[in-house]
Design an enzyme around this catalytic site. Structure first.
Site, short mmCIF file in Angstrom:
data_model
loop_
_atom_site.label_atom_id
_atom_site.label_comp_id
_atom_site.label_asym_id
_atom_site.label_seq_id
_atom_site.Cartn_x
_atom_site.Cartn_y
_atom_site.Cartn_z
N LYS A 240 1.04 -1.32 -0.17
CA LYS A 240 -0.63 0.11 0.51
C LYS A 240 1.25 1.33 -0.26
CE LYS A 240 -1.60 2.82 2.88
NZ LYS A 240 -1.87 4.05 1.76
N GLU B 52 9.74 1.64 10.89
CA GLU B 52 10.55 2.20 10.30
C GLU B 52 10.32 4.06 10.28
OE1 GLU B 52 13.45 2.25 9.74
OE2 GLU B 52 14.09 0.11 9.53
N CYS C 182 13.89 11.17 6.97
CA CYS C 182 13.49 10.62 8.19
C CYS C 182 14.57 10.24 8.86
CB CYS C 182 12.91 8.93 7.75
SG CYS C 182 13.93 8.03 7.21
N GLU D 239 9.28 15.75 15.33
CA GLU D 239 9.15 15.85 14.44
C GLU D 239 8.51 16.27 13.52
OE1 GLU D 239 8.51 11.95 11.52
OE2 GLU D 239 10.71 12.72 11.23
#
Ligand code: NAD
Length: 494
Positions: free
Chosen positions: A178, A253, A287, A386
């Site tokens: 997906k 992750e 990331c 973040e």
């Protein structure tokens, strides 16, 4: 307006519409205009895809294929990608707004990941065990797990898919992918190459659509045995809860709040370039973005000046243009997110040194200026959360111990940069800093040979490198009785 390109889903070797026949628009971040339509998947579509993947997993066409042959298919896929880099790169840039030269670079390197796992495919072997019992012989083998659910974000669609797809197939699993609803196109453009490489129908399936319902249905599906998720912590929480339904093995992750630590003995020019690469490369939508720069107090002003100077010269604009250094952010929501964090930084006492708003000269597109804050309080939101965009926070430190303490003061643990010419210090800090990836005097290097992953809020499990193959296999132990004697006392464990 020209007719939009339309993408259907790919299930069991066929291009299909969603069960409702609905589509959603995908936008070009540089123009804010829709450029293609993507099938809006449903839980029913997920069920179809997972069942197809399960049948393919059991079908001898795949299950009896030798590992060497699977490796050959992966190698062929790598070759086919190498021949289509330009085209695939354009689709990625159209969908997520990242620089064409960055996407081209990523895709030129992508075949290496397929070649690496092609090579590993027939080196996944077990061991004979020196069992401490006479007349018993035991060995292990590593077996594929079953249907893998792969879920990816929008920032590097094909690269992040490859980190799952290549080891999953090398190990003999089947997969339902997906992609992010923001960037479905490049994966759907890859599908014909997967077919051409010779993977049997049902081995690779793609269901497009949103986290709810597609992501939820996929990660809770009873036939899914393994979930490989890349994305943010909120979605990850759903994924873990969903996996309570099927007990699938999960790797996560997730994001980071990675530090770039510059010691006073560092090469100031290199360190400044490393900081720029870490936070303004890919407009900070990475990331491993080095979103916190810790500068030793004796070189603080010098390095900050260099960083601001280079940031002020960054060419912002059309991601397709060769000279552009920072393109648009992927979505309108990303721009709002940056505005929100700039306001939060100001309110919590950080000093805005550079940027902080949409560039005035650009009328259309989801652009945001490279932005730099300085502050001393490391607990404020811009230093803890973040941001996933081009916002850097700069913080001074005095001692090595303090730098390590500050670097480790968030919930994340993905990456870290260390800038020093002191060999022993580089090793000391690399050991102490909480991160799955540490770069010394460099930043943002990747290779199929090296693992990627983090700890705490950055997730668990590893992608890339040989370790990843273990994430897609499970061990089986086989015991063989070699004795000619009758079975001993059945009421005690042997
Ligand atoms: P996101 O979490 O919003 O979405 C990621 C994917 O999860 C998308 O495909 C989305 O549709 C899906 N999803 C959403 N809800 C779901 C649910 N309930 N169940 C299953 N799937 C669901 O993240 P994003 O905004 O697309 O990407 C940004 C995030 O990804 C950042 O946190 C970034 O750090 C992280 N990221 C991590 C890595 C890494 O390798 N560690 C790499 C790139 C990006």
């Amino acid at each position: 307006m020209a007719e939009l390109k339309t993408y259907r889903m790919y299930i069991n070797g066929e291009w299909v519409e969603s069960s409702t026949g609905e589509y959603f628009e995908s936008h070009n971040p540089a123009t804010e205009e829709p450029w293609c339509l993507v099938a809006k998947g449903t839980a029913e579509d997920v069920d179809r895809a997972v069942r197809a993947a399960q049948s393919a997993f059991e079908n001898p066409q795949w299950s009896s294929m030798t590992y060497t042959q699977r490796g050959k298919l992966l190698r062929r896929l790598g070759d086919l990608i190498a021949a289509r880099v330009e085209e695939l790169a354009v689709y990625e840039t159209l969908d997520n707004g990242k620089l064409i030269r960055e996407m081209r670079g990523q895709l030129q390197y992508l075949p290496e990941f397929f070649y690496y796992y092609a090579g590993l495919a027939d080196k996944i072997h077990g061991e004979t065990l020196p069992i401490d019992k006479p007349d018993l012989f035991a060995f292990t083998s590593r077996e594929p797990i079953g249907v893998v659910a792969a879920i990816t974000p929008w920032n590097s669609p094909l690269y992040l898919t490859t980190l799952k797809l290549a080891p999953a197939l090398a190990a003999g699993n089947t997969i339902v992918i997906k992609p992010s609803e923001v960037t479905s196109a490049s994966l759907l453009e890859l599908v014909p190459l997967i077919e051409e490489a010779g993977f049997p129908p049902g081995v690779v399936n793609v269901v497009t659509g949103f986290g709810d319902p597609v992501g939820n249905a996929l990660t809770s599906h009873p036939l899914v045995r393994r979930i490989a998720f890349t994305g943010g912590p909120e979605s990850a929480r759903h994924v873990i809860r969903n996996s309570a339904e099927n007990f699938a093995r999960v790797t996560l992750e997730l994001g980071g709040k990675s530090p770039n630590i510059v010691f006073e003995d560092a090469d100031a020019d290199n360190a400044a370039m490393g900081i720029i690469a870490g936070i303004f490369g890919a407009a900070g939508q990475s990331c491993v973005a080095g979103s916190r720069a810790f500068l030793h107090k004796n070189i603080y002003d010098r390095v900050l000046e260099k960083v601001v100077d280079r940031a002020s010269k960054i060419v912002i604009g059309d991601p397709m243009a060769a000279e552009t250094e920072v393109g648009p952010l992927a979505t309108a929501g990303q721009v709002k997110r940056m505005e929100h964090y700039v306001q939060a930084g100001r309110e919590q006492g950080a000093r805005l040194v550079y940027g902080g708003k949409k560039p005035e000269a650009i009328q259309k597109g989801w652009y945001f200026e490279p932005t730099i804050f300085e502050h001393t309080d490391t607990q404020i939101r811009i230093a803890q959360e973040e941001i996933f965009g081009p916002i850097l926070t700069v913080i001074p430190f005095e001692t090595e111990e303090e730098a390590i303490l500050l670097a480790n003061s968030t919930n994340y643990g993905l990456a870290a940069g260390i800038w020093t010419n002191h060999l022993a210090r580089a090793h000391r800090v690399a050991k102490s800093v909480r991160a799955g990836i540490v770069w010394v005097n460099t930043y943002r290097s990747i290779s199929p040979i090296a693992p990627i992953g983090g700890s705490h809020w950055s997730g668990y499990g590893r992608e890339s490198g040989y370790e990843a193959i273990y994430e897609y296999t499970q061990s089986k132990v086989v015991w063989v009785n070699t004795s000619a004697d009758p079975m001993p006392d059945p009421f005690i464990m042997r």
